[in-house]
Write an enzyme that holds these catalytic residues in place. Structure first.
Site, PDB file in Angstrom:
ATOM      1  N   GLY A 218       0.792  -1.215   0.000  1.00 41.83           N
ATOM      2  CA  GLY A 218       0.000   0.000   0.000  1.00 41.83           C
ATOM      3  C   GLY A 218       0.828   1.270   0.000  1.00 41.83           C
TER       4      GLY A 218
ATOM      5  N   ASP B 292       2.283  -3.079   8.133  1.00 42.13           N
ATOM      6  CA  ASP B 292       1.303  -3.028   7.056  1.00 42.13           C
ATOM      7  C   ASP B 292       0.404  -1.817   7.240  1.00 42.13           C
ATOM      8  OD1 ASP B 292      -0.003  -3.795   4.750  1.00 42.13           O
ATOM      9  OD2 ASP B 292      -0.394  -5.848   5.414  1.00 42.13           O
TER      10      ASP B 292
ATOM     11  N   GLY C  16      -7.415  -4.623   2.682  1.00 38.96           N
ATOM     12  CA  GLY C  16      -7.703  -5.275   1.416  1.00 38.96           C
ATOM     13  C   GLY C  16      -8.032  -4.347   0.282  1.00 38.96           C
ATOM     14  N   GLY C  17      -7.952  -3.025   0.530  1.00 39.85           N
ATOM     15  CA  GLY C  17      -8.210  -2.092  -0.549  1.00 39.85           C
ATOM     16  C   GLY C  17      -7.229  -2.252  -1.700  1.00 39.85           C
TER      17      GLY C  17
ATOM     18  N   GLU D 242      -1.695 -10.719   3.263  1.00 40.56           N
ATOM     19  CA  GLU D 242      -1.487  -9.841   4.414  1.00 40.56           C
ATOM     20  C   GLU D 242      -1.903 -10.538   5.708  1.00 40.56           C
ATOM     21  OE1 GLU D 242      -2.039  -5.457   2.298  1.00 40.56           O
ATOM     22  OE2 GLU D 242      -3.780  -6.477   3.157  1.00 40.56           O
TER      23      GLU D 242
END
Length: 232
Positions: A26, A80, A94-95, A102
């Site tokens: 991310g 994360d 989870g985007g 993850e």
């Protein structure tokens, strides 16, 4: 101020040399990876386990040494991001489409550190559509079962075709009411045939690094449930 950069880089302070680090996915963890790459160039010694092919690519470009579960039994610290963080440190993730890997990495970690800008902090989970990873077979049947839980799933699309995860699966983005019982929802979703896993990370985050209204980095810890302000 770039909040993502500030909190992403702050996480590196909690690492030690010669440990195994779970490398998240991310836009906030990107800054964690960039700083780690600079430290590795200076001789800093770690091994990373990436949560996505995207992260593996970035880590490789930065010369961060990578390992796998074939070579290690557990992860010392995982770092994360999150799409939502509740006041009790429960998460929606989870985007970026990497929720399964993850969660595998988070479960294997002795400590999970979440880096999130202040926009991700919520009183209750549910404003962000909940990602659910499903197998491609029987999509419509799986969607109907999910709808019975009172949420509305839609297949994530990219350029007119279903988004495919690193595991070859689809993602359903589920519009939810306020999630008052996230543990029960996590369990109920995972009991549906066709569901691989979902983006509710319940009881997994040990620490959240974020920003307060004064644009100061704060550390939220599950064990103590207190917030300490770190002046920069």
């Amino acid at each position: 101020m770039n909040e993502k950069k500030a909190v992403g880089e702050k996480a590196v302070e909690f690492l030690k040399e010669d440990i195994v680090v779970g490398l998240g996915t991310g836009s906030t963890v990107y800054y964690t990876l960039q700083l780690l790459g600079k430290l590795v160039q200076q001789g800093y010694s770690i091994k990373g386990i990436p949560t996505s092919s995207q992260t593996a690519k970035i880590a490789t470009e930065l010369n961060i040494p990578l390992t796998s579960f074939n070579e290690i039994d557990e992860i010392d610290i995982a770092i994360d991001g999150a799409d939502e963080v509740s006041s009790s440190l429960e998460l929606i993730k989870g985007g970026g489409g990497a929720l399964l890997r993850e969660k595998i990495v988070a479960k294997a970690a002795k400590k999970l550190i979440i880096v999130a800008d202040s926009s991700k902090l919520v009183d209750w989970l549910g404003s962000f559509p909940l990602p659910v990873e499903i197998v491609p077979f029987g999509v419509e049947a799986t969607k109907r079962h999910i709808q019975k839980l009172g949420i509305n799933p839609e297949i994530r699309m990219v350029d007119g075709t279903p988004f495919i995860t690193d595991n070859g699966n689809y993602i359903l983005d589920c519009a939810c009411p306020k999630i008052l019982a996230p543990h029960e929802m996590e369990h109920d979703l995972n009991m549906i045939p066709g569901v691989v896993d979902n983006g509710l990370f319940i009881g997994m985050a040990d620490m959240v690094i974020t920003m307060d209204r004064n644009k100061e980095v704060i550390i939220m810890e599950r064990e103590k449930q207190v917030t300490n302000t770190i002046h920069q």
